[in-house]
Design a protein around this motif. Structure first.
Motif, short mmCIF file in Angstrom:
data_model
loop_
_atom_site.label_atom_id
_atom_site.label_comp_id
_atom_site.label_asym_id
_atom_site.label_seq_id
_atom_site.Cartn_x
_atom_site.Cartn_y
_atom_site.Cartn_z
N VAL A 144 79.80 31.93 36.94
CA VAL A 144 78.77 32.91 36.57
C VAL A 144 78.56 32.91 35.06
CG1 VAL A 144 78.21 35.36 36.50
CG2 VAL A 144 79.16 34.37 38.58
N VAL A 145 79.64 32.85 34.29
CA VAL A 145 79.53 32.82 32.83
C VAL A 145 78.75 31.58 32.38
CG1 VAL A 145 80.83 32.56 30.67
CG2 VAL A 145 81.63 34.16 32.42
N GLU A 146 79.04 30.43 32.99
CA GLU A 146 78.35 29.20 32.62
C GLU A 146 76.86 29.27 32.95
OE1 GLU A 146 80.46 26.22 34.74
OE2 GLU A 146 82.25 26.34 33.48
N LEU A 147 76.54 29.82 34.11
CA LEU A 147 75.13 29.92 34.50
C LEU A 147 74.37 30.87 33.59
CD1 LEU A 147 75.49 29.99 38.40
CD2 LEU A 147 74.76 28.08 36.95
N VAL A 148 75.03 31.93 33.15
CA VAL A 148 74.38 32.87 32.23
C VAL A 148 74.17 32.21 30.86
CG1 VAL A 148 74.66 35.04 30.97
CG2 VAL A 148 75.20 34.93 33.41
N LEU A 149 75.20 31.54 30.36
CA LEU A 149 75.08 30.87 29.06
C LEU A 149 74.03 29.77 29.09
CD1 LEU A 149 78.83 30.58 27.94
CD2 LEU A 149 77.07 32.08 26.99
N GLY A 150 73.87 29.14 30.23
CA GLY A 150 72.87 28.08 30.37
C GLY A 150 71.45 28.58 30.12
#
Length: 563
Positions: free
Chosen positions: A422-428
């Motif tokens: 989830v963190v990676e998808l948000v940062l993306g």
């Protein structure tokens, strides 16, 4: 100082071993426990899973993950985390702008030799403290009681953030590389068939991230076999690329003087020496995963010996594989200025198509790199979930009670893995604001991991390397040299990779790694004083007990050798 064991009662209650006597963490009781285990000193020299789990128990942890990886499988995973040649393919733009052929070849050699010292330094410490906490746990154990809590806190957050952002960079790099591969097909000369709009890039990144997490979570038992397959796939792909581009070389070949001596920093705008250094991000990114394999220690049969050997051996193998990949590409590459001006910032597809002259043939040679990119994403996802789980296990992450749980059916820290995804998808989503988002992701990943690796190495050197005297993987006098080289590299890398690739700088191509890293450092430090100082107690362990266990292991091994 507060009792480092306070707050771990819930954990102790889950372990039948520790429930019988919660004082086992005290040095004297831990030693009694150590010498009562069949009268055998602990460590892998006694063979099997029990000795590694016994040492883990003395470190204060219950064995929750299955030890399913052999020495070769650890080495293979370490190789896949770097994913040479994929790791070099996606970031070739940096040395292309920085200086061209000489920057590509000699930058790779120089950084590889430096990272070999880093791997050896970390391997020596890991052989004493083989746990998934990795450099964070090592920092705590090596540091003096007066500053070990805040040092391990900052190191742990740097390690976790580095793992997450480097995994994000891998998946985002795969997305950009995939888009560049599609545009090998052209609607007209120089015009690709794929617009690669931000929303299209993000959706591809979203799909790749989901795929990597699904494979890592649902196929954990098969991952060692996937890593083994990746080795053969890598070298088969390398052979195909090298043979084809050199044999066909449709636009001719450069001479050796060009390949090994040509240096043109004019595309970067920086002075020559600094331009060469900025181009080193290419090699640093590919080797940044060196210490990530430490997080797999609790799934390895003999971590104190297998993991250090795998770390060092992988660097040697990566160096050779990298040269085999890079040298042929430089021999056949088109004009350097043309490649440095690419909007996609992905020169490898263009180089291969220029050499092959066929769209179909180019895609066939790029396919092994794309598959290897997915292997790399899966490996990074696996390693990052373990380090986050280990840090949460010691109460350092808000909501730790959820993130430290193991899914017993899948044998993975599923909650931690999903949180990271989830963190990676948000940062993306940052890509919608700046096309330089990938630069920030890769830069922050390298900076954070480099800083986290430096923490235990610096403390080990400052304290006179006393605790590694009981290491199974011992460097001896060479250790001083490796430690100093590692620290010097860290001191250079931290400011270096905050610099923009080229000047003058425009907002769209600014390197935001410095902003993200500074923000992380401020937030992590402030959060420690706001919350961590009261709630974070560090690992539930005592260094005297661990060192005694390791010392017994080393003595036992020496006795066997003498016999």
């Amino acid at each position: 100082m507060a009792d480092p064991l306070r707050g771990n009662d819930a954990y102790l209650a889950q372990s039948d071993t520790f429930a019988a006597d919660k004082d086992l963490h005290r040095p004297s009781v831990a030693k009694e426990r150590h010498f009562s285990l069949g009268a055998k000193p602990l460590g892998e020299n006694n063979g099997g899973h029990n000795s590694a789990d016994d040492l883990l128990e003395i470190m204060g942890y219950k064995a929750e993950l299955l030890r399913s990886r052999s020495t070769l499988q650890v080495a293979f995973m370490s190789f896949v985390l770097a994913s040479i040649p994929y790791g070099l393919a996606t970031t070739l733009y940096y040395p292309m702008v920085g200086g061209g052929p000489a920057n590509i070849i000699w930058g790779w050699v120089a950084v590889s030799l430096i990272i070999l010292c880093v791997a050896a330094s970390l391997g020596e410490i890991t052989s004493v403290y083989p746990t998934s906490g990795g450099v964070y746990y090592q920092t705590f154990m090596l540091a003096a009681p007066s500053y070990r809590l805040i040092m391990s806190w900052i190191c742990g957050w740097a390690f976790v953030v580095g793992n997450i952002t480097i995994t994000l960079a891998v998946n985002f790099g795969t997305t950009l590389f995939f888009a560049a591969c599609i545009n090998v097909f052209e609607s007209e000369p120089g015009v690709g068939i794929f617009a690669a709009e931000p929303w299209q890039i993000y959706l591809i990144f979203f799909a790749i991230t989901l795929l990597c997490n699904a494979v890592s979570a649902l196929g954990n038992r098969w991952l060692p076999y996937l890593d083994t397959f990746a080795i053969f796939w890598t070298f088969a792909g390398l052979i195909c690329i090298v043979v084809c581009v050199l044999a066909i070389a449709k636009n001719g070949r450069h001479d050796a003087a060009y390949v090994f001596g040509e240096f043109d920093p004019s595309n970067s705008g920086w002075p020559a020496g600094w331009s060469f250094c900025v181009g080193l991000l290419h090699a640093a990114y590919a080797t940044s995963s060196t210490g990530m394999i430490i997080s797999m220690c609790e799934e390895v049969q003999q971590p104190a010996t297998q993991v250090p050997k795998a770390m060092v051996a992988t660097i040697v193998l990566n160096t050779i594989a990298g040269l085999i990949f890079l040298i042929p590409l430089v021999f056949v590459m088109p004009d350097q200025a043309e490649l440095a001006a690419l909007v996609s910032a992905q020169p490898v597809p263009v180089i291969i198509k220029s050499a092959i002259g066929s769209t179909g043939g180019s895609i066939a040679l790029l396919l092994p790199l794309l598959v290897l990119a997915l292997f790399c994403g899966i490996g990074c996802t696996t390693a990052s979930s373990r380090c986050t789980w280990a840090f949460a296990r010691d109460g350092a992450i808000p909501g730790s009670k959820w993130w430290k749980q193991i899914n017993m059916k899948l044998d993975v820290p599923l909650n931690a893995m999903m949180m990271i995804m989830v963190v990676e998808l948000v940062l993306g989503l940052l890509y919608f604001g700046s096309a330089a988002a990938f630069n920030a992701f890769s830069g922050v990943g390298v900076i954070c991991l480099t800083a986290s690796y430096a923490c235990p190495i610096v403390i080990n050197l400052i304290t006179g390397r006393k605790q590694v005297a009981v290491a199974n993987f011992k460097l001896g006098k060479l250790g001083w040299f490796c430690n100093v080289v590692s620290i010097c590299w860290s001191a250079l890398a931290l400011p270096l990779f905050c610099m923009p690739t080229a000047i003058p700088v425009v907002p769209e191509y600014m390197n935001y790694a410095s902003v993200v890293f500074f923000a992380f450092f401020v937030v992590a430090t402030a959060w420690y004083f706001v919350w961590g100082k009261k709630n974070y107690q560090g690992p539930p362990t005592h260094e005297d007990a661990v060192l005694e266990a390791r010392r017994g292991s080393v003595i036992s091994h020496q006795d066997k050798v003498q016999f």
